[in-house]
Design a protein around this motif. Structure first.
Motif, PDB file in Angstrom:
ATOM      1  N   ILE A 164      64.508  64.412  36.529  1.00 32.08           N
ATOM      2  CA  ILE A 164      63.082  64.166  36.318  1.00 32.08           C
ATOM      3  C   ILE A 164      62.619  64.509  34.890  1.00 32.08           C
ATOM      4  N   GLU A 165      63.296  65.483  34.243  1.00 33.82           N
ATOM      5  CA  GLU A 165      62.796  65.920  32.933  1.00 33.82           C
ATOM      6  C   GLU A 165      62.802  64.830  31.861  1.00 33.82           C
ATOM      7  N   PRO A 166      63.947  64.114  31.659  1.00 35.12           N
ATOM      8  CA  PRO A 166      63.900  63.054  30.648  1.00 35.12           C
ATOM      9  C   PRO A 166      62.869  61.975  30.981  1.00 35.12           C
ATOM     10  N   ILE A 167      62.683  61.684  32.271  1.00 34.13           N
ATOM     11  CA  ILE A 167      61.686  60.678  32.650  1.00 34.13           C
ATOM     12  C   ILE A 167      60.295  61.185  32.289  1.00 34.13           C
ATOM     13  N   LEU A 168      60.059  62.455  32.576  1.00 30.23           N
ATOM     14  CA  LEU A 168      58.746  63.030  32.256  1.00 30.23           C
ATOM     15  C   LEU A 168      58.477  63.013  30.757  1.00 30.23           C
ATOM     16  N   ARG A 169      59.523  63.258  29.969  1.00 34.52           N
ATOM     17  CA  ARG A 169      59.363  63.262  28.518  1.00 34.52           C
ATOM     18  C   ARG A 169      58.841  61.895  28.048  1.00 34.52           C
ATOM     19  N   THR A 170      59.452  60.833  28.564  1.00 32.97           N
ATOM     20  CA  THR A 170      59.028  59.481  28.185  1.00 32.97           C
ATOM     21  C   THR A 170      57.597  59.232  28.674  1.00 32.97           C
ATOM     22  N   LEU A 171      57.305  59.647  29.888  1.00 40.24           N
ATOM     23  CA  LEU A 171      55.972  59.396  30.440  1.00 40.24           C
ATOM     24  C   LEU A 171      54.892  60.175  29.682  1.00 40.24           C
ATOM     25  N   HIS A 172      55.213  61.416  29.275  1.00 42.57           N
ATOM     26  CA  HIS A 172      54.232  62.201  28.522  1.00 42.57           C
ATOM     27  C   HIS A 172      53.944  61.549  27.176  1.00 42.57           C
ATOM     28  N   ALA A 173      55.000  60.968  26.547  1.00 41.83           N
ATOM     29  CA  ALA A 173      54.781  60.286  25.267  1.00 41.83           C
ATOM     30  C   ALA A 173      53.792  59.130  25.469  1.00 41.83           C
ATOM     31  N   LYS A 174      53.824  58.513  26.627  1.00 46.04           N
ATOM     32  CA  LYS A 174      52.948  57.368  26.876  1.00 46.04           C
ATOM     33  C   LYS A 174      51.554  57.797  27.365  1.00 46.04           C
ATOM     34  N   TYR A 175      51.505  58.780  28.290  1.00 47.76           N
ATOM     35  CA  TYR A 175      50.220  59.090  28.941  1.00 47.76           C
ATOM     36  C   TYR A 175      49.534  60.342  28.408  1.00 47.76           C
ATOM     37  N   GLY A 176      50.234  61.141  27.578  1.00 46.33           N
ATOM     38  CA  GLY A 176      49.601  62.353  27.055  1.00 46.33           C
ATOM     39  C   GLY A 176      50.087  63.600  27.772  1.00 46.33           C
ATOM     40  N   PRO A 177      49.437  64.756  27.452  1.00 38.18           N
ATOM     41  CA  PRO A 177      49.981  66.058  27.887  1.00 38.18           C
ATOM     42  C   PRO A 177      49.807  66.382  29.366  1.00 38.18           C
ATOM     43  N   ILE A 178      49.013  65.567  30.070  1.00 39.21           N
ATOM     44  CA  ILE A 178      48.829  65.837  31.507  1.00 39.21           C
ATOM     45  C   ILE A 178      48.896  64.501  32.239  1.00 39.21           C
ATOM     46  N   LEU A 179      49.713  64.433  33.263  1.00 42.46           N
ATOM     47  CA  LEU A 179      49.867  63.139  33.961  1.00 42.46           C
ATOM     48  C   LEU A 179      50.094  63.342  35.458  1.00 42.46           C
ATOM     49  N   THR A 180      49.926  62.241  36.189  1.00 45.50           N
ATOM     50  CA  THR A 180      50.106  62.284  37.647  1.00 45.50           C
ATOM     51  C   THR A 180      51.313  61.447  38.044  1.00 45.50           C
ATOM     52  N   LEU A 181      52.115  61.982  38.951  1.00 49.31           N
ATOM     53  CA  LEU A 181      53.220  61.192  39.528  1.00 49.31           C
ATOM     54  C   LEU A 181      53.083  61.206  41.045  1.00 49.31           C
ATOM     55  N   HIS A 182      53.462  60.105  41.652  1.00 48.96           N
ATOM     56  CA  HIS A 182      53.400  60.042  43.123  1.00 48.96           C
ATOM     57  C   HIS A 182      54.809  60.238  43.655  1.00 48.96           C
ATOM     58  N   ILE A 183      55.270  61.503  43.535  1.00 50.95           N
ATOM     59  CA  ILE A 183      56.649  61.773  43.943  1.00 50.95           C
ATOM     60  C   ILE A 183      56.700  62.406  45.325  1.00 50.95           C
ATOM     61  N   ALA A 184      55.551  62.734  45.860  1.00 52.37           N
ATOM     62  CA  ALA A 184      55.524  63.334  47.199  1.00 52.37           C
ATOM     63  C   ALA A 184      54.453  62.614  48.007  1.00 52.37           C
ATOM     64  N   THR A 185      54.180  63.132  49.183  1.00 48.68           N
ATOM     65  CA  THR A 185      53.165  62.457  50.006  1.00 48.68           C
ATOM     66  C   THR A 185      51.793  62.555  49.349  1.00 48.68           C
ATOM     67  N   THR A 186      51.567  63.620  48.544  1.00 43.74           N
ATOM     68  CA  THR A 186      50.311  63.709  47.781  1.00 43.74           C
ATOM     69  C   THR A 186      50.659  63.658  46.292  1.00 43.74           C
ATOM     70  N   PRO A 187      49.699  63.244  45.413  1.00 42.88           N
ATOM     71  CA  PRO A 187      50.003  63.160  43.980  1.00 42.88           C
ATOM     72  C   PRO A 187      50.349  64.524  43.385  1.00 42.88           C
ATOM     73  N   VAL A 188      51.216  64.516  42.382  1.00 37.69           N
ATOM     74  CA  VAL A 188      51.621  65.758  41.717  1.00 37.69           C
ATOM     75  C   VAL A 188      51.293  65.642  40.228  1.00 37.69           C
ATOM     76  N   VAL A 189      50.643  66.679  39.691  1.00 38.42           N
ATOM     77  CA  VAL A 189      50.253  66.675  38.277  1.00 38.42           C
ATOM     78  C   VAL A 189      51.272  67.485  37.463  1.00 38.42           C
ATOM     79  N   PHE A 190      51.619  66.970  36.271  1.00 39.49           N
ATOM     80  CA  PHE A 190      52.534  67.690  35.370  1.00 39.49           C
ATOM     81  C   PHE A 190      51.806  68.017  34.076  1.00 39.49           C
ATOM     82  N   VAL A 191      51.893  69.280  33.648  1.00 42.52           N
ATOM     83  CA  VAL A 191      51.244  69.709  32.409  1.00 42.52           C
ATOM     84  C   VAL A 191      52.317  70.124  31.417  1.00 42.52           C
ATOM     85  N   ARG A 192      52.255  69.539  30.209  1.00 38.60           N
ATOM     86  CA  ARG A 192      53.276  69.836  29.218  1.00 38.60           C
ATOM     87  C   ARG A 192      52.745  70.730  28.093  1.00 38.60           C
ATOM     88  N   ASP A 193      51.429  70.722  27.915  1.00 40.06           N
ATOM     89  CA  ASP A 193      50.836  71.341  26.746  1.00 40.06           C
ATOM     90  C   ASP A 193      50.541  72.826  26.966  1.00 40.06           C
TER      91      ASP A 193
END
Ligand code: HEM
Length: 520
Positions: free
Chosen positions: A77-106
């Motif tokens: 998941i980490e390399p995928i998140l790196r690419t996604l953060h470059a596109k969407y910014g320091p905070i993003l949502t992924l639908h990896i579980a039954t409810t959305p999950v937020v990832f914070v990089r900053d």
């Protein structure tokens, strides 16, 4: 303005009407008030339409299918998140579980969330089917909801086991474990050009934590039994993720998997329960040291108003053993790998130790001497920055709707914070992927991140790892004594490969193998 407005007081209105000075003042006043009201209405109208925060951005998803796809990718998941953060910014949502999950990089957002708004961001997600079994329905510190039970369990650990004087009371056992480790390494180095050290590190950490947990020096076979049942659950844990997905169906379709999970838990109970029972008997006779189990036996659960049952005691011992062994031995291996790869760093640690030991014959660095070794401390911190054992903190959850970086994080959303990315931020750390302990030599570094987060290998805020001082003590004590007693070198034809692999923690993909020569 106040005196002009008071002209609207009904009790004095007649008097004002007859006053020739008041009339010319009233008209602009009414105009100003009406204008202000108008502005407020306009502002409300536009704000409610324009700036109503949306949830953090992220890739689009197809319900259920996206979740299944993510399950298969959870190890990368980490390399995928790196690419996604470059596109969407320091905070993003992924639908990896039954409810959305937020990832914070900053790191600033992490500080805002975990430290400044700690009361909102300190909950844990509701346990899914597998975690319910392993944590006996969230009756341990790391998975408990942010509330009275969590507070009681955490306070018990910090005040009964991890405060300075109690930690000091275990110094004899640390010396014993160190000597056992040095003896094992010495005998291995005599017969082997190349020694695989991680197994020795893990065993040593188990000896230490088992003693703190049960208050007894168990024989080698018993410690290895505990290590076996603990590690097999740890290593298999992620493979049980699939069972959380529609448990009623997986109970039928993947019944073998479920059986295995229950078997591993049963094996843990078979090994740990006799030790807990034996402690119960000893406690009534009031003998010897205070162990973690002793502190748990008297504890009252505040919400349920009862003592912990045997299953919950197993869960808490399991947490104590895992939290203190796997993380620390992983970090120890990464640090030693860097000392082998960069001999000039190893030599500088040895020089610093030599100065402290002075004319003394024996090479043992005592615990009280660690504070005289700033470069050693810097090496440990650099190891935790460059190779944090956990690349994420444990998942957090928010207790109410909250706005972070202008995005809405709805109540009960799971939030993950990217530990490794923060420690590798080039805006904070020059040449971040290089191993340079010197960066920690100038100031006293605040590992808790209370004022500012620059790295957070132990997390930050209310859920920060309560064992961080014990972990730092173990790392400094063992690193100091390992390099003081042996010269650590790459074996002939060997190499130090710093590639990573995700197990429970992020470990060396190719375990460290070294050539050890005793220092005379
Ligand atoms: C190098 C060693 C260690 C590292 C890198 C480490 C790291 C962490 C991290 C990242 C968290 C999650 C923080 C969060 O969710 O925000 C955590 C939680 C925790 N750690 Fe550690 N840890 C270490 C050693 C220890 C030790 C020695 C103990 C105790 C014996 C311990 C006990 C715990 C507990 C009980 C929690 C859960 C805290 C809570 O949810 O309130 N850890 N640790």
């Amino acid at each position: 303005m106040w005196c002009l407005l008071s002209g609207f007081d009904s009790s004095s209105s007649t008097q004002h009407r007859s006053d020739p000075l008041v009339k010319p003042l009233m008209e602009p006043c009414i105009f100003i008030i009406l204008s202000l009201c108008f502005c407020v209405l306009i502002r409300r109208f536009f704000f409610s339409r324009r700036i109503k925060p949306t949830t953090p951005p992220g890739p689009s998803h197809i319900p259920i299918i996206s979740t299944i796809l993510w399950l298969t990718k959870s190890f990368q998941i980490e390399p995928i998140l790196r690419t996604l953060h470059a596109k969407y910014g320091p905070i993003l949502t992924l639908h990896i579980a039954t409810t959305p999950v937020v990832f914070v990089r900053d790191r600033f957002l992490a500080h805002q969330a975990l430290v400044q708004n700690g009361s909102l961001f300190s909950d844990r997600p509701k346990a899914l089917a597998v975690a319910k079994i392993i944590t006996t329905h969230q009756h341990n510190i790391s998975s408990a909801s942010y509330g009275a039970t969590w507070r009681t369990l955490r306070r018990n650990l910090t005040s009964q086991m991890l405060h300075h004087s109690r930690v000091k009371s275990f110094s004899g056992i640390r010396t014993w474990v160190l000597h056992t480790l040095l003896t094992h390494l010495k005998s291995q180095s005599q017969s082997n050009n190349s020694v695989r050290v991680i197994d020795h590190f893990q065993y040593s950490m188990f000896c230490l934590l088992v003693f703190m947990c049960f208050g007894e020096r168990l024989d080698d076979g018993k410690v290895r039994d505990i290590e076996r049942v603990q590690r097999q659950m740890l290593l298999r844990f992620r493979s049980f993720d699939i069972l959380n997905f529609w448990p009623r169906v997986t109970r039928v379709l993947l019944c073998k998997h479920w059986e295995e999970l229950l078997r591993l838990r049963k094996e843990q109970e078979d090994v740990l329960v006799p030790l807990i029972r034996s402690r119960k008997q000893k406690q009534s006779k009031e003998e010897g040291v205070v162990s973690y189990v002793d502190t748990l036996l008297d504890l009252q659960l505040p919400e349920e108003k009862r003592k912990l049952n045997e299953e919950e005691l197993v869960t808490l011992c399991n947490e104590f053993l895992n939290a203190g062994t796997d993380t620390t031995s992983t970090a120890l291996q990464w640090i030693m790998a860097n000392l082998v790869k960069y001999p000039h760093v190893q030599e500088r640690v040895v020089d610093e130790i030599r100065e402290v030991l002075g004319e003394r014959e024996e090479r043992e660095v005592k615990e009280e001497e660690l504070q005289k070794l700033p470069y050693l401390k810097a090496v440990v911190l650099e190891g935790l920055r460059r190779h944090p054992p956990g690349h994420f903190v444990l998942p957090h959850s928010v207790t109410e709707d909250v706005v972070l970086n202008d995005y809405l994080v709805p109540k009960n959303t799971t939030v993950n914070f990217m530990v490794a990315e923060m420690g590798w931020d080039p805006k904070v750390w020059e040449d971040p992927m290089a191993f340079k302990p010197e960066r920690f030599m100038n100031d006293e570094f605040d590992i808790t991140g209370s004022k500012e987060i620059k790295m957070m290998p132990f997390g930050a805020g209310r859920r920060i790892c309560p064992g961080y001082n014990l972990a730092l003590l173990h790392l400094e004590y063992f690193v100091a004594n390992l390099v003081s007693n042996f010269e650590w070198k790459v074996p002939e034809g060997g190499d130090v490969d710093l590639s990573e692999k995700q197990e429970f923690t992020v470990v060396m993909k190719n375990a460290l193998k070294v050539h050890l020569s005793p220092r005379i």
